[in-house]
Scaffold this active site. Sequence first.
Site, PDB file in Angstrom:
ATOM      1  N   HIS A  12       0.884  -1.179   0.000  1.00 47.14           N
ATOM      2  CA  HIS A  12       0.000   0.000   0.000  1.00 47.14           C
ATOM      3  C   HIS A  12       0.914   1.220   0.000  1.00 47.14           C
ATOM      4  CE1 HIS A  12       0.453  -0.166   4.617  1.00 47.14           C
ATOM      5  NE2 HIS A  12       1.117   0.880   4.230  1.00 47.14           N
ATOM      6  N   HIS A  59      -2.322   3.751  10.218  1.00 50.59           N
ATOM      7  CA  HIS A  59      -1.152   4.630  10.392  1.00 50.59           C
ATOM      8  C   HIS A  59      -1.511   5.786  11.308  1.00 50.59           C
ATOM      9  CE1 HIS A  59      -0.574   2.470   6.580  1.00 50.59           C
ATOM     10  NE2 HIS A  59       0.716   2.670   6.704  1.00 50.59           N
ATOM     11  N   HIS A 193      10.903  -0.329   2.729  1.00 47.76           N
ATOM     12  CA  HIS A 193      10.908   1.142   2.705  1.00 47.76           C
ATOM     13  C   HIS A 193      11.226   1.690   4.087  1.00 47.76           C
ATOM     14  CE1 HIS A 193       6.657   0.276   3.704  1.00 47.76           C
ATOM     15  NE2 HIS A 193       6.344   1.538   3.882  1.00 47.76           N
ATOM     16  N   GLU A 240       6.139  -3.807   7.988  1.00 53.38           N
ATOM     17  CA  GLU A 240       4.754  -4.045   7.536  1.00 53.38           C
ATOM     18  C   GLU A 240       4.610  -5.436   6.904  1.00 53.38           C
ATOM     19  OE1 GLU A 240       3.230   0.519   6.560  1.00 53.38           O
ATOM     20  OE2 GLU A 240       3.813  -0.732   4.891  1.00 53.38           O
TER      21      GLU A 240
END
Length: 284
Positions: A12, A59, A193, A240
Amino acid sequence: MARISASVYTSHVPAIGAALDLGKSAEPYWQAVFKGYDFSKQWLKDQKPDVIFLVYNDHANAFSLDVIPTFAIGTAPEFTPADEGWGPRPVPKVIGHPKLAAHIAQSVIQDDFDLTIVNKMDVDHGLTVPLSLMCGQPQAWPCPVIPFAVNVVQYPAPSGRRCYMLGKAIRKAIETYDEPLNVQIWGTGGMSHQLQGPRAGLINKEFDNAFLDRLISDPEGLSRMPHIDYVREAGSEGIELVMWLIARGAMNDVNGGKQTSLRHRFYHVPASNTAVGHLILENN
Ligand code: DHB
Ligand code: FE
């Protein structure tokens, strides 16, 4: 009884949602991302799932740092797209499945996993961007969705092992639900990331592709990878990826059933600050 027919794995990225919502998906930069989902969109239409059990992370939109559930199951009849700072995304509201969600909560909690039951929450890009990637821009999402939020934002996050075993408990719950539902389980987030600090911008293609390989062929071994390896190799937000192990743990082949089939694999760099990874596995 209900059954899990397939699992879907996808990254995502908020900028993917913005690209779609602002009509930029035909730009070359984004076209390269979206073309990895052309097969998937048609596949999803053909599969016609009755319910999607969608594992994702919030988040700090639904849950602030005041309350941080490790695992939270959405039992509400509907969930509204969250306002993440630029207004809520112009996407359909998410229709839940309170009856199946309540059954899963009952079964999984009695199976020793302590879920938080959430009767009201908004859903952020962690949930809506995977739906957009897989469905495009429909008037309504194709079926009810049970949001399952995992804390991977504030340490301590759950281990890969815990996630994998939880996937097995979720499978057992779904397969004891007394209605012939075609259920898909999605694991989302990742891939490598890092959004902050001296290593901001980190992307590790080698790690990501090895993760995809192992998720397909050695999920049991992969579930034992310690957190420090995710953080070191995939960056602070690469954690994640533990959520993908929940979906993988729910598949037939790792629960005494037949081999699963790999229907689709896609990997692309970059999309905003991340690598985009995507898999579809089908049960036989
Ligand atoms: C980005 C990626 C994420 O997973 C996220 O939650 C926020 C931003 C990014 O690539 O910019
Ligand atoms: Fe994220």
